[in-house]
Design a protein around this motif. Structure first.
Motif, PDB file in Angstrom:
ATOM      1  N   UNK A 104       0.878  -1.167   0.000  1.00  0.00           N
ATOM      2  CA  UNK A 104       0.000   0.000   0.000  1.00  0.00           C
ATOM      3  C   UNK A 104       0.918   1.221   0.000  1.00  0.00           C
ATOM      4  N   UNK A 105       1.064   1.850  -1.148  1.00  0.00           N
ATOM      5  CA  UNK A 105       2.004   2.952  -1.292  1.00  0.00           C
ATOM      6  C   UNK A 105       1.516   4.247  -0.650  1.00  0.00           C
ATOM      7  N   UNK A 106       0.295   4.227  -0.088  1.00  0.00           N
ATOM      8  CA  UNK A 106      -0.181   5.404   0.629  1.00  0.00           C
ATOM      9  C   UNK A 106       0.348   5.425   2.065  1.00  0.00           C
ATOM     10  N   UNK A 107       0.881   4.296   2.528  1.00  0.00           N
ATOM     11  CA  UNK A 107       1.459   4.224   3.872  1.00  0.00           C
ATOM     12  C   UNK A 107       2.900   4.729   3.785  1.00  0.00           C
ATOM     13  N   UNK A 108       3.279   5.687   4.617  1.00  0.00           N
ATOM     14  CA  UNK A 108       4.638   6.214   4.554  1.00  0.00           C
ATOM     15  C   UNK A 108       5.691   5.116   4.743  1.00  0.00           C
ATOM     16  N   UNK A 109       6.787   5.232   4.002  1.00  0.00           N
ATOM     17  CA  UNK A 109       7.895   4.282   4.093  1.00  0.00           C
ATOM     18  C   UNK A 109       9.197   5.047   3.885  1.00  0.00           C
ATOM     19  N   UNK A 110      10.317   4.491   4.347  1.00  0.00           N
ATOM     20  CA  UNK A 110      11.609   5.144   4.103  1.00  0.00           C
ATOM     21  C   UNK A 110      11.893   5.233   2.606  1.00  0.00           C
ATOM     22  N   UNK A 111      12.845   6.079   2.201  1.00  0.00           N
ATOM     23  CA  UNK A 111      13.219   6.144   0.783  1.00  0.00           C
ATOM     24  C   UNK A 111      13.820   4.816   0.327  1.00  0.00           C
ATOM     25  N   UNK A 112      13.834   4.592  -0.997  1.00  0.00           N
ATOM     26  CA  UNK A 112      14.390   3.357  -1.532  1.00  0.00           C
ATOM     27  C   UNK A 112      15.790   3.126  -0.993  1.00  0.00           C
ATOM     28  N   UNK A 113      16.049   1.878  -0.600  1.00  0.00           N
ATOM     29  CA  UNK A 113      17.332   1.493  -0.024  1.00  0.00           C
ATOM     30  C   UNK A 113      17.101   0.422   1.022  1.00  0.00           C
ATOM     31  N   UNK A 114      18.133   0.073   1.786  1.00  0.00           N
ATOM     32  CA  UNK A 114      18.004  -1.020   2.762  1.00  0.00           C
ATOM     33  C   UNK A 114      16.889  -0.810   3.790  1.00  0.00           C
ATOM     34  N   UNK A 115      16.731   0.421   4.270  1.00  0.00           N
ATOM     35  CA  UNK A 115      15.685   0.677   5.277  1.00  0.00           C
ATOM     36  C   UNK A 115      14.293   0.510   4.686  1.00  0.00           C
ATOM     37  N   UNK A 116      14.142   0.852   3.410  1.00  0.00           N
ATOM     38  CA  UNK A 116      12.870   0.643   2.722  1.00  0.00           C
ATOM     39  C   UNK A 116      12.540  -0.848   2.722  1.00  0.00           C
ATOM     40  N   UNK A 117      13.504  -1.664   2.337  1.00  0.00           N
ATOM     41  CA  UNK A 117      13.297  -3.114   2.297  1.00  0.00           C
ATOM     42  C   UNK A 117      12.906  -3.669   3.656  1.00  0.00           C
ATOM     43  N   UNK A 118      13.581  -3.220   4.710  1.00  0.00           N
ATOM     44  CA  UNK A 118      13.279  -3.703   6.063  1.00  0.00           C
ATOM     45  C   UNK A 118      11.856  -3.319   6.473  1.00  0.00           C
ATOM     46  N   UNK A 119      11.463  -2.079   6.168  1.00  0.00           N
ATOM     47  CA  UNK A 119      10.113  -1.624   6.524  1.00  0.00           C
ATOM     48  C   UNK A 119       9.053  -2.436   5.779  1.00  0.00           C
ATOM     49  N   UNK A 120       9.300  -2.705   4.500  1.00  0.00           N
ATOM     50  CA  UNK A 120       8.345  -3.479   3.709  1.00  0.00           C
ATOM     51  C   UNK A 120       8.234  -4.909   4.239  1.00  0.00           C
ATOM     52  N   UNK A 121       9.360  -5.489   4.645  1.00  0.00           N
ATOM     53  CA  UNK A 121       9.349  -6.859   5.161  1.00  0.00           C
ATOM     54  C   UNK A 121       8.517  -6.949   6.439  1.00  0.00           C
ATOM     55  N   UNK A 122       8.621  -5.980   7.310  1.00  0.00           N
ATOM     56  CA  UNK A 122       7.799  -5.981   8.528  1.00  0.00           C
ATOM     57  C   UNK A 122       6.322  -6.012   8.158  1.00  0.00           C
ATOM     58  N   UNK A 123       5.957  -5.231   7.155  1.00  0.00           N
ATOM     59  CA  UNK A 123       4.555  -5.187   6.725  1.00  0.00           C
ATOM     60  C   UNK A 123       4.148  -6.498   6.052  1.00  0.00           C
ATOM     61  N   UNK A 124       5.042  -7.092   5.258  1.00  0.00           N
ATOM     62  CA  UNK A 124       4.747  -8.380   4.612  1.00  0.00           C
ATOM     63  C   UNK A 124       4.504  -9.450   5.673  1.00  0.00           C
ATOM     64  N   UNK A 125       5.382  -9.524   6.654  1.00  0.00           N
ATOM     65  CA  UNK A 125       5.252 -10.549   7.699  1.00  0.00           C
ATOM     66  C   UNK A 125       3.938 -10.379   8.464  1.00  0.00           C
ATOM     67  N   UNK A 126       3.565  -9.139   8.756  1.00  0.00           N
ATOM     68  CA  UNK A 126       2.299  -8.902   9.459  1.00  0.00           C
ATOM     69  C   UNK A 126       1.117  -9.331   8.588  1.00  0.00           C
ATOM     70  N   UNK A 127       1.170  -9.009   7.297  1.00  0.00           N
ATOM     71  CA  UNK A 127       0.079  -9.395   6.390  1.00  0.00           C
ATOM     72  C   UNK A 127      -0.008 -10.910   6.251  1.00  0.00           C
ATOM     73  N   UNK A 128       1.131 -11.580   6.131  1.00  0.00           N
ATOM     74  CA  UNK A 128       1.122 -13.042   6.003  1.00  0.00           C
ATOM     75  C   UNK A 128       0.549 -13.692   7.258  1.00  0.00           C
TER      76      UNK A 128
END
Length: 145
Positions: A104-128
């Motif tokens: 959901x790109x309307x949810x704030x996330x860090x800029x592209x880079x390692x921190x972006x990936x980590x933030x997305x993974x937290x959200x993926x794990x919660x959704x799964x």
């Protein structure tokens, strides 16, 4: 299922893909990394049918002994690309039904880079976890994370 759950990861860059793959462990094993919708349309259907598929990427374990349980999409995939891949998969009657997770790109996330990936993974794990709790792991539909 014992051990990490096998998943397909769709991303636009291997650099971010590599950090996402590392962060998904140990709960999930990325067995295949898809680099664009055209490749995904050719590669995902056989993977969900329990077969192997060629890849344009060096990422992913290539452990195809168990069909993937989900397709995880990165932010670079738009409606048309996702529809293209899901339509190709629907055309394969042997393909396992799995959730497709989309950011959901309307949810704030860090800029592209390692921190972006980590933030997305937290959200993926919660959704799964939520999808598993609801008993919807055999649903072929898009879930937002």
């Amino acid at each position: 299922m014992v051990g990490p759950l096998p998943v397909i990861l769709c991303g636009m860059t291997e650099k971010i893909g590599a950090s996402v793959i590392a962060s998904l462990q140990p709960e999930y094993e990325v067995v295949h990394f898809v680099m664009n919708p055209t490749a995904g349309s050719a590669q995902i259907p056989p993977l969900l049918a329990g077969q192997s598929a060629p890849s344009d990427s060096s990422l992913g374990s290539r452990n195809y002994s168990v069909p993937p349980v989900a397709v995880i999409l990165g932010g670079g995939y738009d409606d048309a690309g996702i529809e293209q891949m899901m339509t190709a998969t629907a055309g394969n009657s042997s393909a396992k039904r799995v959730p497709w997770l989309r950011p959901d790109l309307t949810i704030p996330a860090p800029p592209l880079g390692p921190e972006y990936g980590k933030a997305m993974v937290q959200r993926v794990k919660a959704a799964m976890t939520e999808i598993q709790t609801k008993g919807e792991m055999n649903e072929t539909k898009v879930y937002w994370y």
